[in-house]
Design an enzyme around this catalytic site. Structure first.
Site, PDB file in Angstrom:
ATOM      1  N   ALA A 107     -24.740  67.685 -27.950  1.00 45.81           N
ATOM      2  CA  ALA A 107     -25.660  68.823 -28.026  1.00 45.81           C
ATOM      3  C   ALA A 107     -25.109  70.048 -27.305  1.00 45.81           C
ATOM      4  CB  ALA A 107     -27.006  68.430 -27.432  1.00 45.81           C
ATOM      5  N   ASP A 160     -26.722  64.337 -14.238  1.00 42.90           N
ATOM      6  CA  ASP A 160     -26.885  63.399 -15.358  1.00 42.90           C
ATOM      7  C   ASP A 160     -26.294  62.044 -14.964  1.00 42.90           C
ATOM      8  OD1 ASP A 160     -27.551  62.394 -17.843  1.00 42.90           O
ATOM      9  OD2 ASP A 160     -25.831  63.285 -18.871  1.00 42.90           O
TER      10      ASP A 160
END
EC number: 3.6.-.-
Length: 197
Positions: free
Chosen positions: A8, A113
């Protein structure tokens, strides 16, 4: 052997000894603003990679950066998630991972993350994918980093291994971060209760 992957946020390709990460443009954003955001994030990630190398923390070595692109050293090994899934002693891997995340937090690096898919097990465990990373001295930010990791582990592995992870994480500055983590967990549970209530 090379590979090409489009996510993405970026397009990643690797061949030989290097990985090239090019941030993806967002069609819904004004072009000038998009370029400013992309270039800013690229510079921030490059700065963090330089800091990691200077501190001797295992991560890809930055080779060069320009505009929306980062060129870095390719880390050879197996994605840690796969290694854990096939290991006879996953607890030891979680302890080593905890020690590495502790080093990141001592250096005031928030990964952004934390999942076992963002680490490579080679000659040692390497942290990868610093696209969402930033610098912060706040215990709150470090605690949120850990909370995200706990959620990821709960989805991909047996949550009992978090005990091993925190055995590895314990050390300099960890007490205040773990205290703040208790508050973050409570906040998370309240949000979940409101969502399902």
């Amino acid at each position: 052997m090379g590979f090409h992957f489009q996510g993405a946020e970026s397009i990643i390709s690797a061949d030989g000894e290097t990985v090239v990460k090019k941030r993806a443009r967002k069609a819904y954003r004004i072009e000038a603003l998009d370029l400013k955001i992309i270039n800013g994030r690229t510079k921030r990630e490059a700065k963090i990679l330089r800091k990691l190398e200077a501190l001797g923390i295992p991560a890809p070595r930055l080779i060069s950066t320009y505009g929306d692109t980062i060129v870095m050293e390719k880390v050879e090994g197996t994605v840690l998630k796969e290694m854990i899934d096939s290991s006879d002693n996953p607890g030891a891997l979680f302890r080593d991972l905890g020690a590495l995340v502790s080093r990141l937090h001592i250096a005031d690096i928030i990964h952004g993350d934390l999942t076992t898919s963002n680490f490579i097990h080679g000659s040692k465990i390497y942290a990868i994918d610093f696209g969402l990373s930033y610098i912060s001295r706040k215990d709150e930010d470090k605690a949120v980093d850990l909370y995200v990791f706990e959620k990821a582990v709960g989805c991909a592995h047996d949550a009992k291994f978090l005990e091993d992870f925190y055995c590895g994480y314990m050390g300099e500055g960890s007490e205040s971060v773990l205290k703040k983590l208790g508050t973050v967990r409570l906040r998370g549970r309240k949000r979940e209760a409101m969502a399902f209530g």
